[in-house]
Structures are given as structure tokens and as C-alpha cells.
Write a protein that holds these residues in place. Structure first.
Motif, PDB file in Angstrom:
ATOM      1  N   TYR A  83       1.345 -18.783   9.362  1.00  0.00           N
ATOM      2  CA  TYR A  83       1.186 -17.635   9.928  1.00  0.00           C
ATOM      3  C   TYR A  83      -0.337 -16.964   9.199  1.00  0.00           C
ATOM      4  O   TYR A  83      -1.091 -16.642   7.840  1.00  0.00           O
ATOM      5  CB  TYR A  83       1.596 -15.817   9.001  1.00  0.00           C
ATOM      6  N   ALA A  84      -1.559 -17.808  10.669  1.00  0.00           N
ATOM      7  CA  ALA A  84      -2.969 -17.353   9.853  1.00  0.00           C
ATOM      8  C   ALA A  84      -2.942 -16.210  10.009  1.00  0.00           C
ATOM      9  O   ALA A  84      -4.440 -16.042   9.150  1.00  0.00           O
ATOM     10  CB  ALA A  84      -3.250 -18.492  10.958  1.00  0.00           C
ATOM     11  N   ALA A  85      -2.466 -14.954  10.968  1.00  0.00           N
ATOM     12  CA  ALA A  85      -3.093 -13.765  10.397  1.00  0.00           C
ATOM     13  C   ALA A  85      -2.807 -12.840   8.878  1.00  0.00           C
ATOM     14  O   ALA A  85      -3.411 -12.206   8.924  1.00  0.00           O
ATOM     15  CB  ALA A  85      -2.121 -13.206  11.867  1.00  0.00           C
ATOM     16  N   PHE A  86      -1.855 -14.118   8.800  1.00  0.00           N
ATOM     17  CA  PHE A  86      -1.706 -13.361   7.170  1.00  0.00           C
ATOM     18  C   PHE A  86      -2.995 -13.399   7.002  1.00  0.00           C
ATOM     19  O   PHE A  86      -3.122 -15.217   5.599  1.00  0.00           O
ATOM     20  CB  PHE A  86      -0.520 -13.733   6.304  1.00  0.00           C
ATOM     21  N   VAL A  87      -3.865 -12.756   6.388  1.00  0.00           N
ATOM     22  CA  VAL A  87      -5.495 -13.203   5.354  1.00  0.00           C
ATOM     23  C   VAL A  87      -5.852 -12.190   4.160  1.00  0.00           C
ATOM     24  O   VAL A  87      -6.475 -13.108   3.580  1.00  0.00           O
ATOM     25  CB  VAL A  87      -6.298 -12.256   6.667  1.00  0.00           C
ATOM     26  N   HIS A  88      -4.750 -10.800   3.918  1.00  0.00           N
ATOM     27  CA  HIS A  88      -5.961 -10.435   2.802  1.00  0.00           C
ATOM     28  C   HIS A  88      -5.094  -9.358   2.385  1.00  0.00           C
ATOM     29  O   HIS A  88      -3.995  -8.345   3.698  1.00  0.00           O
ATOM     30  CB  HIS A  88      -7.624  -9.978   3.203  1.00  0.00           C
ATOM     31  N   ALA A  89      -5.329  -8.434   1.227  1.00  0.00           N
ATOM     32  CA  ALA A  89      -4.712  -7.516   0.630  1.00  0.00           C
ATOM     33  C   ALA A  89      -4.774  -6.525   1.555  1.00  0.00           C
ATOM     34  O   ALA A  89      -6.728  -5.818   1.317  1.00  0.00           O
ATOM     35  CB  ALA A  89      -4.185  -7.318  -0.715  1.00  0.00           C
ATOM     36  N   ASP A  90      -4.374  -5.764   1.721  1.00  0.00           N
ATOM     37  CA  ASP A  90      -4.789  -4.165   2.491  1.00  0.00           C
ATOM     38  C   ASP A  90      -4.792  -3.077   1.628  1.00  0.00           C
ATOM     39  O   ASP A  90      -4.370  -3.475   0.508  1.00  0.00           O
ATOM     40  CB  ASP A  90      -3.866  -3.976   3.500  1.00  0.00           C
ATOM     41  N   GLU A  91      -5.915  -2.781   1.485  1.00  0.00           N
ATOM     42  CA  GLU A  91      -6.143  -1.286   0.374  1.00  0.00           C
ATOM     43  C   GLU A  91      -5.647  -0.985   0.016  1.00  0.00           C
ATOM     44  O   GLU A  91      -4.946  -0.767  -1.571  1.00  0.00           O
ATOM     45  CB  GLU A  91      -7.684  -0.396   0.908  1.00  0.00           C
ATOM     46  N   LEU A 115      -1.798  -1.283   1.057  1.00  0.00           N
ATOM     47  CA  LEU A 115      -0.983  -2.039   0.604  1.00  0.00           C
ATOM     48  C   LEU A 115      -0.993  -3.018  -0.665  1.00  0.00           C
ATOM     49  O   LEU A 115      -1.977  -3.661  -0.264  1.00  0.00           O
ATOM     50  CB  LEU A 115       0.187  -2.474   1.990  1.00  0.00           C
ATOM     51  N   LYS A 116      -0.202  -2.954  -1.411  1.00  0.00           N
ATOM     52  CA  LYS A 116       0.300  -4.127  -2.290  1.00  0.00           C
ATOM     53  C   LYS A 116       0.863  -5.636  -1.685  1.00  0.00           C
ATOM     54  O   LYS A 116       0.012  -6.326  -2.392  1.00  0.00           O
ATOM     55  CB  LYS A 116       1.111  -3.520  -3.270  1.00  0.00           C
ATOM     56  N   ALA A 117       1.596  -5.500  -0.566  1.00  0.00           N
ATOM     57  CA  ALA A 117       1.838  -6.764   0.158  1.00  0.00           C
ATOM     58  C   ALA A 117       0.701  -7.021   0.638  1.00  0.00           C
ATOM     59  O   ALA A 117      -0.486  -6.034   0.812  1.00  0.00           O
ATOM     60  CB  ALA A 117       2.824  -6.314   0.707  1.00  0.00           C
ATOM     61  N   GLY A 118       0.588  -8.831   1.283  1.00  0.00           N
ATOM     62  CA  GLY A 118      -0.266  -9.045   2.145  1.00  0.00           C
ATOM     63  C   GLY A 118      -0.224  -8.111   3.289  1.00  0.00           C
ATOM     64  O   GLY A 118       1.070  -8.243   3.862  1.00  0.00           O
ATOM     65  N   THR A 119      -1.069  -7.817   4.058  1.00  0.00           N
ATOM     66  CA  THR A 119      -1.197  -7.603   5.607  1.00  0.00           C
ATOM     67  C   THR A 119      -1.001  -7.812   6.688  1.00  0.00           C
ATOM     68  O   THR A 119      -2.166  -9.468   6.672  1.00  0.00           O
ATOM     69  CB  THR A 119      -1.783  -5.805   5.192  1.00  0.00           C
ATOM     70  N   PHE A 120      -0.535  -8.228   8.152  1.00  0.00           N
ATOM     71  CA  PHE A 120      -1.028  -8.937   8.784  1.00  0.00           C
ATOM     72  C   PHE A 120      -2.245  -7.981   9.422  1.00  0.00           C
ATOM     73  O   PHE A 120      -1.801  -7.159   9.808  1.00  0.00           O
ATOM     74  CB  PHE A 120       0.156  -8.822   9.851  1.00  0.00           C
ATOM     75  N   ARG A 178       4.342  -5.839   9.585  1.00  0.00           N
ATOM     76  CA  ARG A 178       3.138  -5.044   8.775  1.00  0.00           C
ATOM     77  C   ARG A 178       2.281  -6.420   7.448  1.00  0.00           C
ATOM     78  O   ARG A 178       1.275  -6.039   7.393  1.00  0.00           O
ATOM     79  CB  ARG A 178       3.099  -3.905   8.480  1.00  0.00           C
ATOM     80  N   ALA A 179       3.268  -6.471   7.274  1.00  0.00           N
ATOM     81  CA  ALA A 179       3.163  -6.688   5.638  1.00  0.00           C
ATOM     82  C   ALA A 179       4.040  -8.382   5.261  1.00  0.00           C
ATOM     83  O   ALA A 179       5.423  -7.743   5.687  1.00  0.00           O
ATOM     84  CB  ALA A 179       3.024  -5.927   4.628  1.00  0.00           C
ATOM     85  N   LEU A 180       3.831  -8.374   3.661  1.00  0.00           N
ATOM     86  CA  LEU A 180       4.585  -9.576   2.954  1.00  0.00           C
ATOM     87  C   LEU A 180       4.215  -9.981   2.243  1.00  0.00           C
ATOM     88  O   LEU A 180       3.325  -9.846   1.355  1.00  0.00           O
ATOM     89  CB  LEU A 180       4.049 -11.134   4.031  1.00  0.00           C
ATOM     90  N   MET A 181       5.885  -9.273   1.152  1.00  0.00           N
ATOM     91  CA  MET A 181       5.947  -8.981  -0.297  1.00  0.00           C
ATOM     92  C   MET A 181       6.259 -10.487  -0.524  1.00  0.00           C
ATOM     93  O   MET A 181       7.006 -10.987  -0.433  1.00  0.00           O
ATOM     94  CB  MET A 181       7.022  -8.105  -0.271  1.00  0.00           C
ATOM     95  N   PRO A 182       5.066 -11.101  -1.324  1.00  0.00           N
ATOM     96  CA  PRO A 182       5.443 -11.937  -2.319  1.00  0.00           C
ATOM     97  C   PRO A 182       6.588 -11.943  -3.582  1.00  0.00           C
ATOM     98  O   PRO A 182       6.660 -10.834  -3.633  1.00  0.00           O
ATOM     99  CB  PRO A 182       4.334 -13.000  -2.888  1.00  0.00           C
TER     100      PRO A 182
END
Length: 177
Positions: free
Chosen positions: A1-9, A11-16, A154-158
Motif C-alpha cells: 500500500y503506497a498510501a502507508f507513508v508515515h506514523a501519525d503523531e 497513533l502508534k500504528a502507521g496511518t493511511f 485508518r492504520a496498520l499495526m505491525p
């Protein structure tokens, strides 16, 4: 997923960024009825993929999600865990129900035909490859999607995050109306 770009301030998970609609699906649910993601609109959904014969990643992940839900207590009443098998050969609805009930009886599993499950995996960018050997295991993507009340990714938690990280992010998503 290219939209998975950065960690939101927040959320701890990476955000879309931006969030987008989570692809809907219809599978056979471990709860005895059709499992449709859209059924859970209005709830926050944790969506994961795995299999009941998994010896390592899946039970750790499900244990962590169960712990997070327990820590949320009444706050977590609008939380739904949905777990989709990558092993339909062995994971029928009854098997999934029994397995998931060891973690939390409210968790719902999904299974279906190879083609149905392959389509859902493709929609979510999930890799699953059978491993040769007596256990017939799978190498599969082990992250968890966080889907908000509006049905948006909204987010992806590894894999490897602790229950408190989920609790942190879920409190934010559950507070949104």
C-alpha cells in the motif's frame, strides 16, 4: 500500500493518509452467519489474517488483541476483532469459533473458498504462502488493520506491538463519532 507513508503523531500504528474505505467482503462467519465487514459500521474493527494451526505469530497476536480489549473494558464495547483464515482447507467456521473463543468469545472469524479468500487478501495486500513440511503452515502477513466507525482504513499495526499500543490507538478511534 503506497498510501502507508508515515506514523501519525496521534497513533502508534502507521496511518493511511488519507484514510480510504476498507474493501467490503462476504465470507462464512464463525458466528454462524455471513461475515460482512460492512455489518460492523459504527464500530471500530481490528482486522487480521492467520490460521488456527499457527504456532507462533497468530496466538501471540490474538492474545495481544484480547488483552487490549480486556484493558479497554466498557470503553471497548464498540470494538470488533475480525480474523480471516489463510488456511480454508483446515479452518472451517466451527474450527475458527473454537480457536477464537480461547482468546475472546466475541472475536469473529471468517473463512470461505480459496477464491473468496484470495480476493480478500488481494484487496488488503495480504501475502500468504503455504510452507512445505509436516505441519503445513503458512508464511503470511501479520499486521492488523485498524478500521474506524465509518469503515475507513485508518492504520496498520505491525506484529510485535504490545496491548498498550493497541489500547492507545483504539481509545482515539473509539472516541470519534
Amino acid at each position: 500500500y503506497a498510501a502507508f507513508v508515515h506514523a501519525d503523531e496521534a497513533l502508534k500504528a502507521g496511518t493511511f493518509d488519507p484514510p480510504r474505505s476498507a474493501p467490503d467482503f462476504t465470507l462464512t462467519g464463525s458466528n454462524g452467519s455471513d461475515l460482512k465487514l460492512s455489518t460492523y459500521r459504527g464500530k471500530v474493527v481490528l482486522l487480521g489474517f492467520g490460521f488456527t494451526n499457527c504456532q507462533a505469530v497468530c496466538p501471540i497476536t490474538l492474545g495481544t488483541l484480547a488483552q487490549a480489549q480486556k484493558k479497554l473494558g466498557e470503553e471497548g464495547r464498540d470494538l470488533q476483532v475480525v480474523y480471516i483464515t489463510v488456511d480454508p482447507e483446515r479452518d472451517n467456521a466451527a474450527q475458527l469459533k473454537t480457536y477464537l473463543s480461547h482468546f475472546n468469545a466475541a472475536f469473529v472469524g471468517g473463512t470461505g473458498t480459496d477464491a473468496q479468500l484470495a480476493a480478500v487478501r488481494k484487496d488488503y495486500g495480504i501475502a500468504a504462502e503455504k510452507v512445505a513440511g509436516p505441519d503445513g503452515g503458512f508464511n503470511h502477513s501479520s499486521f492488523i488493520y485498524l478500521i474506524d466507525r465509518a469503515g475507513r482504513l485508518r492504520a496498520l499495526m505491525p506484529f510485535g506491538h504490545v496491548a498498550d499500543d493497541y489500547v492507545h490507538d483504539l481509545r482515539i478511534l473509539l472516541a470519534e463519532q
